[in-house]
Design an enzyme around this catalytic site. Sequence first.
Site, mmCIF file in Angstrom:
data_model
loop_
_atom_site.group_PDB
_atom_site.id
_atom_site.type_symbol
_atom_site.label_atom_id
_atom_site.label_comp_id
_atom_site.label_asym_id
_atom_site.label_seq_id
_atom_site.Cartn_x
_atom_site.Cartn_y
_atom_site.Cartn_z
ATOM 1 N N ARG A 1 46.724 37.395 38.422
ATOM 2 C CA ARG A 1 46.231 36.169 37.801
ATOM 3 C C ARG A 1 47.148 35.800 36.632
ATOM 4 O O ARG A 1 47.526 36.674 35.857
ATOM 5 C CB ARG A 1 44.808 36.381 37.281
ATOM 6 N N ARG B 1 46.102 38.959 44.311
ATOM 7 C CA ARG B 1 47.204 38.289 43.608
ATOM 8 C C ARG B 1 47.072 38.477 42.095
ATOM 9 O O ARG B 1 45.970 38.470 41.558
ATOM 10 C CB ARG B 1 47.182 36.774 43.896
ATOM 11 N N ASP C 1 36.524 34.081 38.061
ATOM 12 C CA ASP C 1 36.871 35.437 37.604
ATOM 13 C C ASP C 1 36.482 35.692 36.149
ATOM 14 O O ASP C 1 37.175 36.401 35.426
ATOM 15 C CB ASP C 1 38.381 35.698 37.794
ATOM 16 N N HIS D 1 33.175 38.582 44.103
ATOM 17 C CA HIS D 1 32.371 39.094 42.996
ATOM 18 C C HIS D 1 32.476 40.605 42.941
ATOM 19 O O HIS D 1 32.105 41.283 43.883
ATOM 20 C CB HIS D 1 30.902 38.678 43.171
ATOM 21 N N ASP E 1 37.054 43.405 24.769
ATOM 22 C CA ASP E 1 37.700 44.721 24.644
ATOM 23 C C ASP E 1 39.187 44.677 24.997
ATOM 24 O O ASP E 1 39.980 45.442 24.459
ATOM 25 C CB ASP E 1 36.973 45.760 25.517
ATOM 26 N N GLY F 1 29.614 38.009 38.124
ATOM 27 C CA GLY F 1 28.876 39.020 38.886
ATOM 28 C C GLY F 1 28.152 39.989 37.962
ATOM 29 O O GLY F 1 27.019 40.383 38.227
HETATM 30 P P1 IMP Z 1 40.435 27.712 47.724
HETATM 31 O O1 IMP Z 1 39.134 27.648 47.058
HETATM 32 O O2 IMP Z 1 40.649 28.981 48.527
HETATM 33 O O3 IMP Z 1 40.740 26.475 48.522
HETATM 34 O O4 IMP Z 1 41.566 27.771 46.585
HETATM 35 C C1 IMP Z 1 41.788 26.692 45.688
HETATM 36 C C2 IMP Z 1 42.137 27.223 44.291
HETATM 37 O O5 IMP Z 1 41.010 27.838 43.733
HETATM 38 C C3 IMP Z 1 43.265 28.279 44.283
HETATM 39 O O6 IMP Z 1 43.991 28.116 43.087
HETATM 40 C C4 IMP Z 1 42.482 29.579 44.288
HETATM 41 O O7 IMP Z 1 43.221 30.640 43.738
HETATM 42 C C5 IMP Z 1 41.307 29.195 43.406
HETATM 43 N N1 IMP Z 1 40.083 29.990 43.673
HETATM 44 C C6 IMP Z 1 39.203 29.817 44.676
HETATM 45 N N2 IMP Z 1 38.194 30.691 44.584
HETATM 46 C C7 IMP Z 1 38.435 31.425 43.481
HETATM 47 C C8 IMP Z 1 37.708 32.464 42.827
HETATM 48 O O8 IMP Z 1 36.633 32.902 43.237
HETATM 49 N N3 IMP Z 1 38.275 32.969 41.693
HETATM 50 C C9 IMP Z 1 39.442 32.497 41.200
HETATM 51 N N4 IMP Z 1 40.143 31.515 41.762
HETATM 52 C C10 IMP Z 1 39.645 30.981 42.899
HETATM 53 MG MG MG Z 2 36.512 36.352 41.471
#
Ligand code: IMP
Ligand code: MG
Length: 336
Positions: A252, A250, A13, A43, A280, A17
């Site tokens: 963050r 969710r 995050d 993304h 910003d 992207g």
């Molecule tokens: P999983 O990849 O769905 O198994 O999640 C494992 C951990 O990685 C969790 O804490 C998710 O919230 C985090 N996570 C997985 N993909 C992303 C993403 O694209 N952005 C932010 N957190 C992610």
């Molecule tokens: Mg993301």
Amino acid sequence: MIADIVVGLQHGDEAKGKVTHHLCSEGDYTHVLRFNGGGNAGHTIYHDGQRFVTHYIPAGVFYGIKSIIGNGCVLNPQHFFEELQELNNAGIDTSLIKIAKNCHIITNDHLEEDGKDQEIGTTKKGTGPAYRNKYNRTGLRAKDALELKPFLIDLYEEFFNNEDDVRVLCEGAQGFELDIDWGDYPYVTSSHCTSASALLNSIPAHAVRNVWGVGKVYDTYVGKKHFEPDDKVFEKIRDIGEEYGATTGRPRQCDWLDVDRLIKSININGITHLVLNKVDVLEKLNRFAVYDSQKIHNFDDCDDMCAYIMGRLDDDGDLLQDLKEIYFSGNKNNIN
Ligand code: IMP
Ligand code: MG
């Protein structure tokens, strides 16, 4: 062959992207390649005034560049087709989307299993179970899924038996702090999120030109572990920064940027171009701080904070010298 790589330096995050979108519009790429992760990634891309959230399909699709889901990824066919449909409905040309034939498949069983997770706070997209089966040698691959046949390619043929020059933009998902080896295990994802991970997708090491590292001037994390310190300022950062998951919605958890960890992430990834986004957000709040050696350092203004970060990069051996470009970016659509 030339390959540029974009990776996240924190917990995902970081607005990667935005950077890939920018590079697609500027760079002269023949391919854009997603090299890790699955539908867990989200993304957010602003294209021609429209907001898109993609989970699988690389940003090249918005520019008519061949867009590949690589063998380092895991893919749920149903979700892939839903995403394809959304892009089609928005008038985006999806005819150049390809899938590596040896990319692994996320099944309904994987989704169901991941849906029961209570410990990690996964995105419940079946990513972990699909990688487990891959490494257990009991997985299904894209070439085993009939409905994917029209999309399949062999990445070796595509890159090495190509009459034209190949220039690939490799688009990473998640970030360094979620890497299965380098992150805070077990609060990590199930794939490799560093630049090295791109090479596993038929990218020879000598082809790598630039490695773009994308971070934010503060940090965020989504998942089960406790991350956000008890300070109201982080609620404000969440609101102003719109820090809610693109995949799950969710909230963050937020915290200040950790300079030591940033340096580690830059070093291990071999970053040549650094982008720190969302300046910003702190400017709107008029609060500027970072962690350094586990202590909080406060600054009067953004310039002071940025100068401090630059100074620390300079302290760290040749790091600043290796960084060809550095952006502190406060623009949603552009890196400047
Ligand atoms: P999983 O990849 O769905 O198994 O999640 C494992 C951990 O990685 C969790 O804490 C998710 O919230 C985090 N996570 C997985 N993909 C992303 C993403 O694209 N952005 C932010 N957190 C992610
Ligand atoms: Mg993301």
